[in-house]
Design a protein around this motif. Structure first.
Motif, PDB file in Angstrom:
ATOM      1  N   UNK A 286       0.828  -1.240  -0.002  1.00 27.39           N
ATOM      2  CA  UNK A 286      -0.080   0.023   0.040  1.00 27.39           C
ATOM      3  C   UNK A 286       0.934   1.223  -0.126  1.00 27.39           C
ATOM      4  N   UNK A 287       1.920   1.000   0.790  1.00 29.02           N
ATOM      5  CA  UNK A 287       2.865   2.485   0.863  1.00 29.02           C
ATOM      6  C   UNK A 287       3.352   2.790  -0.507  1.00 29.02           C
ATOM      7  N   UNK A 288       4.041   1.421  -1.081  1.00 28.45           N
ATOM      8  CA  UNK A 288       4.625   1.611  -2.429  1.00 28.45           C
ATOM      9  C   UNK A 288       3.551   2.127  -3.434  1.00 28.45           C
ATOM     10  N   UNK A 289       2.465   1.662  -3.444  1.00 29.72           N
ATOM     11  CA  UNK A 289       1.496   1.926  -4.502  1.00 29.72           C
ATOM     12  C   UNK A 289       1.089   3.531  -4.395  1.00 29.72           C
ATOM     13  N   UNK A 290       1.013   4.108  -3.070  1.00 22.56           N
ATOM     14  CA  UNK A 290       0.802   5.462  -2.793  1.00 22.56           C
ATOM     15  C   UNK A 290       1.755   6.139  -3.506  1.00 22.56           C
ATOM     16  N   UNK A 291       3.148   5.991  -3.551  1.00 18.83           N
ATOM     17  CA  UNK A 291       4.059   6.753  -4.147  1.00 18.83           C
ATOM     18  C   UNK A 291       4.400   8.003  -3.429  1.00 18.83           C
ATOM     19  N   UNK A 292       4.426   8.090  -2.179  1.00 16.00           N
ATOM     20  CA  UNK A 292       4.691   9.104  -1.299  1.00 16.00           C
ATOM     21  C   UNK A 292       6.055   9.255  -1.363  1.00 16.00           C
ATOM     22  N   UNK A 293       6.558  10.375  -1.176  1.00 22.75           N
ATOM     23  CA  UNK A 293       7.964  10.638  -1.504  1.00 22.75           C
ATOM     24  C   UNK A 293       8.888  10.284  -0.378  1.00 22.75           C
ATOM     25  N   UNK A 294       8.313  10.259   0.875  1.00 25.74           N
ATOM     26  CA  UNK A 294       9.099   9.869   2.103  1.00 25.74           C
ATOM     27  C   UNK A 294       8.533   8.606   2.451  1.00 25.74           C
ATOM     28  N   UNK A 295       9.424   7.398   2.436  1.00 22.88           N
ATOM     29  CA  UNK A 295       9.373   6.227   2.705  1.00 22.88           C
ATOM     30  C   UNK A 295      10.290   5.904   3.840  1.00 22.88           C
ATOM     31  N   UNK A 296      10.587   4.653   4.013  1.00 16.48           N
ATOM     32  CA  UNK A 296      11.720   4.484   5.184  1.00 16.48           C
ATOM     33  C   UNK A 296      13.094   3.873   4.240  1.00 16.48           C
ATOM     34  N   UNK A 297      14.160   3.569   5.052  1.00 11.39           N
ATOM     35  CA  UNK A 297      15.267   3.011   4.253  1.00 11.39           C
ATOM     36  C   UNK A 297      15.079   1.889   3.336  1.00 11.39           C
ATOM     37  N   UNK A 298      14.267   0.998   4.314  1.00 13.84           N
ATOM     38  CA  UNK A 298      14.077  -0.470   3.595  1.00 13.84           C
ATOM     39  C   UNK A 298      13.369  -0.370   2.408  1.00 13.84           C
ATOM     40  N   UNK A 299      12.320   0.684   2.096  1.00 16.96           N
ATOM     41  CA  UNK A 299      11.277   0.720   1.003  1.00 16.96           C
ATOM     42  C   UNK A 299      12.382   1.664   0.132  1.00 16.96           C
ATOM     43  N   UNK A 300      13.027   2.457   0.471  1.00 10.45           N
ATOM     44  CA  UNK A 300      13.741   3.488  -0.413  1.00 10.45           C
ATOM     45  C   UNK A 300      14.776   2.670  -1.191  1.00 10.45           C
ATOM     46  N   UNK A 301      15.624   1.808  -0.385  1.00  8.83           N
ATOM     47  CA  UNK A 301      16.830   1.279  -1.049  1.00  8.83           C
ATOM     48  C   UNK A 301      17.113  -0.258  -1.099  1.00  8.83           C
ATOM     49  N   UNK A 302      15.812  -0.954  -0.761  1.00 10.05           N
ATOM     50  CA  UNK A 302      15.957  -2.547  -0.594  1.00 10.05           C
ATOM     51  C   UNK A 302      14.935  -3.060  -1.261  1.00 10.05           C
ATOM     52  N   UNK A 303      13.776  -2.844  -0.818  1.00 14.24           N
ATOM     53  CA  UNK A 303      12.719  -3.479  -1.325  1.00 14.24           C
ATOM     54  C   UNK A 303      12.539  -3.661  -2.900  1.00 14.24           C
ATOM     55  N   UNK A 304      12.180  -4.651  -3.636  1.00 16.79           N
ATOM     56  CA  UNK A 304      12.222  -4.364  -5.159  1.00 16.79           C
ATOM     57  C   UNK A 304      10.678  -3.922  -5.374  1.00 16.79           C
ATOM     58  N   UNK A 305      10.444  -3.093  -6.266  1.00 16.35           N
ATOM     59  CA  UNK A 305       9.022  -2.537  -6.599  1.00 16.35           C
ATOM     60  C   UNK A 305       8.415  -3.794  -7.123  1.00 16.35           C
TER      61      UNK A 305
END
Length: 323
Positions: A286-305
């Motif tokens: 849900x957070x990734x689909x929302x496309x908000x600019x501020x995610x956490x380090x895990x979502x920003x740099x590690x989790x594959x889209x």
């Protein structure tokens, strides 16, 4: 020694500032902030439009005095009067933020305002109300989304749509919005040329919210089918709308008119419904689909889209007359 010379474009209106008189805030915006700061920075159309909305409030309530007459006391009176206009706290905050941006560029340069014009020695501050944390606004229910699709059968024709089958256009837009969770601005400016062969819509930064870094969104097979139904030969936009934002809102209110008065929400209520459905099953998706600019380090740099693909493909397809 060479001099920098600025040439005013022949097709642009000449500045109306009269020599010997300090510019007003709106004149300063038109003659300096817009051409020197906003346009070179690549500010979005929505940002510039909000600047102009804020300036209309300013001119209506203050008469638009010269910059050198804008004191802290004057700003305090303006904010007090703005608060008496019946506007929401978030609208008042937004107005103050955009006006402050303009005022700041009339003062001395600093790290945040490198191109400030040095007109004022000190910049007055518009004390804005604090942010109010409230419950999320309601989302459409599943039955309401299907009801909106049903209501599309009776939409009135508009010249703002280059689509012959306009009821199908609206129904497809509702379906596409449900299956993608995209914001309205991205729904109406999505391009076929941005869609990759494996179903990812790559939105450039120039077309994304607040003109920030662009985003990549997965478009499920159901969403792609909805868009394909109203594809126009030679038109790159998936859902071309040739009217303004306010008129789109008018037509959307017509569409929601069949709902109870307290349930006539904007298009964003579909986005809220989509993100809520996804959050019940996988908050990360849900957070990734929302496309908000501020995610956490895990979502920003590690989790594959690609983690969003299976859940988006499993979303239920609303029933309706159009399928």
């Amino acid at each position: 020694m060479s001099q920098l010379r600025i040439f005013w474009p022949e097709d642009a209106p000449a500045p109306k500032h009269r020599p010997g008189r300090a510019k007003t805030l709106s004149e300063f915006y038109r003659d300096y902030v817009l051409p020197v700061v906003r346009v070179p920075k690549g500010s979005s159309h929505a940002t510039i439009e909000q600047d102009q909305v804020a300036l209309r409030h300013w001119k209506r309530l203050t008469g638009d005095p010269p910059l050198d007459r804008i004191s802290p006391e004057f700003c305090a009176r303006f904010m007090a009067e703005l608060g008496r206009q019946g506007l929401s706290p978030s609208t008042i905050r937004k107005t103050a933020v955009h006006l402050q941006f303009i005022l700041d560029h009339a003062g001395p340069p600093d790290r945040r305002h490198r191109n400030a014009a040095r007109i004022l020695d000190g910049v007055p501050y518009l004390e804005r109300p604090g942010q109010i944390h409230r419950e999320p606004e309601p989302a459409f229910t599943w039955a309401e989304i299907e009801g909106l699709i049903e209501a599309c059968k009776d939409v009135k024709h508009t010249d703002c749509l280059p689509q012959v089958d306009q009821p199908l256009w609206w129904a497809s837009l509702v379906r596409f919005a449900w299956h993608t969770g995209l914001r309205r601005m991205n729904l109406l400016n999505a391009r076929w040329s941005w869609l990759t062969g494996d179903g990812w819509l790559v939105i450039p930064g120039a077309e994304y919210k607040q003109h920030k870094t662009g985003r990549r969104f997965y478009i499920s097979s159901a969403a792609r089918r909805a868009a394909e139904r109203v594809r126009i030969a030679g038109e790159d936009r998936m859902f071309p709308w040739n009217g303004g934002k306010s008129y789109f809102g008018t037509r959307w209110r017509d569409l929601t008119g069949q709902l109870p008065e307290n349930r006539r929400f904007g298009l964003k209520a579909i986005r809220r419904a989509t993100l809520t459905w996804l959050a019940e099953r996988n908050p990360l998706v849900s957070r990734l689909v929302a496309g908000h600019r501020k995610l956490d380090v895990l979502e920003d740099f590690y989790v594959q889209r690609d983690v969003v693909v299976n859940l988006l493909e499993s979303m239920p397809v609303p029933r309706g007359w159009d399928v």
